[in-house]
Design a protein around this motif. Structure first.
Motif, PDB file in Angstrom:
ATOM      1  N   GLU A 135       1.278  -1.449   0.512  1.00 17.05           N
ATOM      2  CA  GLU A 135      -0.021  -0.059  -0.260  1.00 17.05           C
ATOM      3  C   GLU A 135       0.686   1.270  -0.416  1.00 17.05           C
ATOM      4  OE1 GLU A 135      -4.283   1.936   2.076  1.00 17.05           O
ATOM      5  OE2 GLU A 135      -3.256  -0.137   2.963  1.00 17.05           O
ATOM      6  N   VAL A 136       0.616   2.574  -0.736  1.00 17.07           N
ATOM      7  CA  VAL A 136       1.059   3.455  -0.918  1.00 17.07           C
ATOM      8  C   VAL A 136       0.457   4.615  -0.930  1.00 17.07           C
ATOM      9  CG1 VAL A 136       2.987   2.475  -2.041  1.00 17.07           C
ATOM     10  CG2 VAL A 136       1.041   3.322  -3.397  1.00 17.07           C
ATOM     11  N   THR A 137      -1.262   4.624  -0.064  1.00 14.18           N
ATOM     12  CA  THR A 137      -1.589   5.317   0.209  1.00 14.18           C
ATOM     13  C   THR A 137      -0.964   6.776   0.317  1.00 14.18           C
ATOM     14  OG1 THR A 137      -3.637   3.829   0.227  1.00 14.18           O
ATOM     15  CG2 THR A 137      -4.107   5.926   0.821  1.00 14.18           C
ATOM     16  N   ASN A 138      -0.023   6.432   1.600  1.00 12.07           N
ATOM     17  CA  ASN A 138       0.135   7.624   2.106  1.00 12.07           C
ATOM     18  C   ASN A 138       1.082   8.478   1.283  1.00 12.07           C
ATOM     19  OD1 ASN A 138      -1.853   8.202   3.708  1.00 12.07           O
ATOM     20  ND2 ASN A 138      -1.351   6.788   5.401  1.00 12.07           N
ATOM     21  N   ASP A 139       1.947   8.185   0.932  1.00 10.83           N
ATOM     22  CA  ASP A 139       3.136   8.655  -0.162  1.00 10.83           C
ATOM     23  C   ASP A 139       2.871   9.049  -1.132  1.00 10.83           C
ATOM     24  OD1 ASP A 139       5.677   8.234  -1.511  1.00 10.83           O
ATOM     25  OD2 ASP A 139       6.007   6.275  -0.827  1.00 10.83           O
ATOM     26  N   ILE A 140       3.510  10.314  -1.329  1.00 10.13           N
ATOM     27  CA  ILE A 140       2.988  11.748  -2.285  1.00 10.13           C
ATOM     28  C   ILE A 140       4.002  11.159  -3.423  1.00 10.13           C
ATOM     29  CG2 ILE A 140       1.917  13.478  -0.259  1.00 10.13           C
ATOM     30  CD1 ILE A 140       4.523  14.461  -0.839  1.00 10.13           C
ATOM     31  N   ARG A 141       5.160  10.569  -3.527  1.00 10.61           N
ATOM     32  CA  ARG A 141       5.591  10.181  -4.648  1.00 10.61           C
ATOM     33  C   ARG A 141       4.474   9.640  -5.791  1.00 10.61           C
ATOM     34  NH1 ARG A 141      10.292   6.439  -3.375  1.00 10.61           N
ATOM     35  NH2 ARG A 141       8.510   5.761  -2.081  1.00 10.61           N
ATOM     36  N   TYR A 142       3.398   8.345  -5.268  1.00 14.14           N
ATOM     37  CA  TYR A 142       2.878   8.026  -5.938  1.00 14.14           C
ATOM     38  C   TYR A 142       1.432   8.503  -6.524  1.00 14.14           C
ATOM     39  CZ  TYR A 142       5.955   4.370  -4.871  1.00 14.14           C
ATOM     40  OH  TYR A 142       6.683   3.045  -5.050  1.00 14.14           O
ATOM     41  N   TYR A 143       1.299   9.674  -6.074  1.00 11.51           N
ATOM     42  CA  TYR A 143       0.453  10.751  -6.850  1.00 11.51           C
ATOM     43  C   TYR A 143       0.905  11.606  -8.148  1.00 11.51           C
ATOM     44  CZ  TYR A 143      -1.918  11.850  -2.060  1.00 11.51           C
ATOM     45  OH  TYR A 143      -2.735  11.337  -0.289  1.00 11.51           O
ATOM     46  N   ASN A 144      -0.138  11.523  -9.209  1.00  6.78           N
ATOM     47  CA  ASN A 144       0.086  11.791 -10.276  1.00  6.78           C
ATOM     48  C   ASN A 144       0.184  13.252 -10.291  1.00  6.78           C
ATOM     49  OD1 ASN A 144      -1.750   9.836 -12.533  1.00  6.78           O
ATOM     50  ND2 ASN A 144      -2.651   9.516 -10.835  1.00  6.78           N
ATOM     51  N   ALA A 145      -0.078  13.869  -9.582  1.00  6.79           N
ATOM     52  CA  ALA A 145       0.995  15.145  -9.733  1.00  6.79           C
ATOM     53  C   ALA A 145       2.118  15.748  -9.217  1.00  6.79           C
ATOM     54  CB  ALA A 145      -0.217  16.649  -8.690  1.00  6.79           C
ATOM     55  N   TYR A 146       3.053  14.237  -8.706  1.00  8.60           N
ATOM     56  CA  TYR A 146       4.073  14.564  -8.278  1.00  8.60           C
ATOM     57  C   TYR A 146       4.311  13.850  -9.340  1.00  8.60           C
ATOM     58  CZ  TYR A 146       8.256  13.289  -4.632  1.00  8.60           C
ATOM     59  OH  TYR A 146       8.910  13.303  -4.707  1.00  8.60           O
ATOM     60  N   LEU A 147       4.060  12.713  -9.943  1.00  6.79           N
ATOM     61  CA  LEU A 147       4.407  11.145 -10.677  1.00  6.79           C
ATOM     62  C   LEU A 147       5.215  12.895 -12.330  1.00  6.79           C
ATOM     63  CD1 LEU A 147       2.624   8.350 -10.627  1.00  6.79           C
ATOM     64  CD2 LEU A 147       5.516   9.071 -10.560  1.00  6.79           C
ATOM     65  N   SER A 148       3.902  13.647 -12.607  1.00  4.50           N
ATOM     66  CA  SER A 148       3.996  14.900 -13.294  1.00  4.50           C
ATOM     67  C   SER A 148       5.293  15.577 -13.744  1.00  4.50           C
ATOM     68  CB  SER A 148       2.993  15.979 -13.936  1.00  4.50           C
ATOM     69  OG  SER A 148       2.919  16.029 -12.272  1.00  4.50           O
ATOM     70  N   THR A 149       5.821  15.423 -11.868  1.00  5.26           N
ATOM     71  CA  THR A 149       7.045  17.130 -11.890  1.00  5.26           C
ATOM     72  C   THR A 149       8.230  15.874 -11.435  1.00  5.26           C
ATOM     73  OG1 THR A 149       5.994  16.983  -9.849  1.00  5.26           O
ATOM     74  CG2 THR A 149       5.987  18.804 -11.409  1.00  5.26           C
ATOM     75  N   LYS A 150       8.400  15.332 -11.348  1.00  6.65           N
ATOM     76  CA  LYS A 150       9.048  13.943 -10.702  1.00  6.65           C
ATOM     77  C   LYS A 150       8.829  12.447 -10.433  1.00  6.65           C
ATOM     78  CE  LYS A 150       9.988  17.140  -6.808  1.00  6.65           C
ATOM     79  NZ  LYS A 150       8.864  17.693  -6.429  1.00  6.65           N
TER      80      LYS A 150
END
Length: 155
Positions: A135-150
């Motif tokens: 589970e990665v619910t609380n890991d912001i690295r897996y948010y699409n908005a984060y993935l778009s920049t990093k």
């Protein structure tokens, strides 16, 4: 308009055999700040504009508003997006009373596969298929908005 969802890594591609739908998605962010994201998405031949608020303390819930917009407007808004447009295929897999949305990413996020499930409460239980990973619910690295920049391939 409160979205409750959990996110998981996916261990392998065996989920594809159970998929009921498959759609290519292109999405960009007009705003990717933590307090609110404004996303434009092209899914198949439809366009959508979505606004999401910040997640609550548990990371499971947040405000979400989405409206379908004409595809031509979505294409023009994608051109205004911040750098880092997301390209992925979404597979939908029905399991019991729920549907998993599994995103297989391309480009700089290639190799990443994430499953999401929307729930009616933060404590709701659901069936967990064998292809579901950590589970990665609380890991912001897996948010699409984060993935778009990093992107995933640059971690």
């Amino acid at each position: 308009m409160i979205e409750i969802e959990r996110k998981f890594l996916v261990k392998n591609d065996s989920f594809k055999k159970a998929a009921s739908t498959e759609n290519r998605i292109t999405q960009g962010y007009l705003s990717s700040v933590a307090e609110r994201t404004v996303r434009v998405r092209i899914k198949g031949n439809k366009g959508f504009l979505t606004i999401k608020g910040a997640s609550n303390e548990s990371g499971l819930s947040r405000f979400e508003w989405e409206k379908e917009i004409p595809i031509e407007e979505a294409k023009k808004l994608i051109l205004l997006s911040e750098a880092g447009v997301i390209d992925k295929t979404r597979f939908e897999i029905k399991m019991g009373n729920h549907t998993f949305e599994v995103d297989e990413f391309y480009g700089d996020n290639s190799g990443l596969i994430i499953a999401e499930i929307e729930l009616s409460s933060e404590t709701e239980t659901f069936l967990k298929p064998d292809w579901l990973g950590d589970e990665v619910t609380n890991d912001i690295r897996y948010y699409n908005a984060y993935l778009s920049t990093k992107p995933y391939n640059k971690w």
